[in-house]
Design an enzyme around this catalytic site. Sequence first.
Site, PDB file in Angstrom:
ATOM      1  N   LYS A 143       0.856  -1.187   0.000  1.00 21.40           N
ATOM      2  CA  LYS A 143       0.000   0.000   0.000  1.00 21.40           C
ATOM      3  C   LYS A 143       0.893   1.239   0.000  1.00 21.40           C
ATOM      4  O   LYS A 143       1.970   1.245   0.601  1.00 21.40           O
ATOM      5  CB  LYS A 143      -0.872  -0.015   1.271  1.00 21.40           C
ATOM      6  N   SER A 150     -12.605   4.805  -2.287  1.00 18.35           N
ATOM      7  CA  SER A 150     -12.012   6.067  -1.874  1.00 18.35           C
ATOM      8  C   SER A 150     -11.370   5.840  -0.514  1.00 18.35           C
ATOM      9  O   SER A 150     -11.859   6.315   0.515  1.00 18.35           O
ATOM     10  CB  SER A 150     -13.063   7.170  -1.792  1.00 18.35           C
ATOM     11  N   LEU A 156      -5.701   6.585   1.233  1.00 23.36           N
ATOM     12  CA  LEU A 156      -4.353   6.178   1.665  1.00 23.36           C
ATOM     13  C   LEU A 156      -4.268   5.800   3.152  1.00 23.36           C
ATOM     14  O   LEU A 156      -3.382   6.307   3.875  1.00 23.36           O
ATOM     15  CB  LEU A 156      -3.329   7.288   1.345  1.00 23.36           C
ATOM     16  N   CYS A 184      -2.657   9.268  -6.625  1.00 26.94           N
ATOM     17  CA  CYS A 184      -3.809   8.915  -5.783  1.00 26.94           C
ATOM     18  C   CYS A 184      -4.925   9.932  -6.002  1.00 26.94           C
ATOM     19  O   CYS A 184      -4.716  11.135  -5.863  1.00 26.94           O
ATOM     20  CB  CYS A 184      -3.432   8.890  -4.300  1.00 26.94           C
ATOM     21  N   LYS A 208       4.303   5.624 -10.710  1.00 25.37           N
ATOM     22  CA  LYS A 208       2.907   5.202 -10.885  1.00 25.37           C
ATOM     23  C   LYS A 208       2.106   6.385 -11.411  1.00 25.37           C
ATOM     24  O   LYS A 208       1.943   7.401 -10.739  1.00 25.37           O
ATOM     25  CB  LYS A 208       2.339   4.720  -9.545  1.00 25.37           C
ATOM     26  N   SER A 230      -6.081   3.839 -10.734  1.00 23.29           N
ATOM     27  CA  SER A 230      -7.537   3.834 -10.915  1.00 23.29           C
ATOM     28  C   SER A 230      -7.977   5.172 -11.539  1.00 23.29           C
ATOM     29  O   SER A 230      -7.280   6.185 -11.434  1.00 23.29           O
ATOM     30  CB  SER A 230      -8.236   3.608  -9.579  1.00 23.29           C
ATOM     31  N   GLY A 288      -4.680  -2.204 -14.905  1.00 25.14           N
ATOM     32  CA  GLY A 288      -5.964  -1.611 -15.280  1.00 25.14           C
ATOM     33  C   GLY A 288      -6.863  -2.607 -15.984  1.00 25.14           C
ATOM     34  O   GLY A 288      -6.637  -2.939 -17.149  1.00 25.14           O
TER      35      GLY A 288
END
Length: 309
Positions: free
Chosen positions: A46, A71, A74, A130, A164, A194, A246
């Site tokens: 994570k 959602s 983090l 994010c 990322k 995402s 994805g």
Amino acid sequence: MVLDFSTELGGVKFPGAVMNASGPNDTTIDELWGIACSESCAVTTKTTTILPRPGNSQPRYWEAEWGSINSSGLPNPGYLAMIETINQLKLRTPKPIIASFSGFNLDETVTLAKALNASKADILELNLSCPNIAGKPQVAYDCPTSEAYLTEVRKVTTKPLAVKLSPYTDGVMQDAMVDVLRRVKPEFIATINSIGNGMVIDADKKLIVIKPKWGGVGGSPIKPIAIGNIRRFYERLPDVPIIGIGGVMNGKDAFELILAGASTVGVGSAYAIHGPDVFGKIQKELGVELQKHGYSTVAEAVGQARPID
Ligand code: DHB
């Protein structure tokens, strides 16, 4: 014939072709150990931040057959605790550990990069994308800030670096990011994250399914955007291995991302929905696709989708 999926990318050896994407169920030592014990060819954590974060209000995750919306905001124990977990995990698994991190400004980003570079992680993944922190833009949509972060991270790290990226739907911005990456030269591109600020409504209940209302969408609906992004970066930066992410729900999806230009594949929603056995299942199905098309390695298939004459 059993295919050998092992490969070396960006100076790192991977025992397979399918890994978890940073995001779901990858924070605690138990979750990470579950990934390490599966067929996942790496263990991605994570995204960690400087301070511990409880994340956004619950419920913040919702899933369907097609994928998921979340959602999370983090949630993580902070980088000091995450580094302890990474170091413990490294004693127990030979698999590469990919440490995802995100600072809320340049100083934080540099602090995180330095500390993780001194940890037992094998690859550092700077998450510039994010979508779920209220009031904080996705850095990947701001090329000058992305370049500043990446340049400073490069100065304080020696480990292979993955970046990322956000899903781009604007080719000009994508090309601006290509220019940044040509200068910074990361070892890996991880794309896509995402698609942020989606919303799912349960029509029967007339209800928005997650409490924070908007969230990052993953799963089948985002596959064409993933493939478009992978292909653009593959064509412009053929020497930078792409971790394609994805919409990978099965082996055929993984094969499509590889044909677009991914050298290895990350799985988020399908792992969240089906658990760690999904990595072996997807890799096995990928093997069937590769053999059906006469390939004996993943590398032979990378980027092989051809345009119409
Ligand atoms: C979260 C972070 C991401 O990078 C993402 O794509 C989706 C959700 C989060 O923790 O909220």
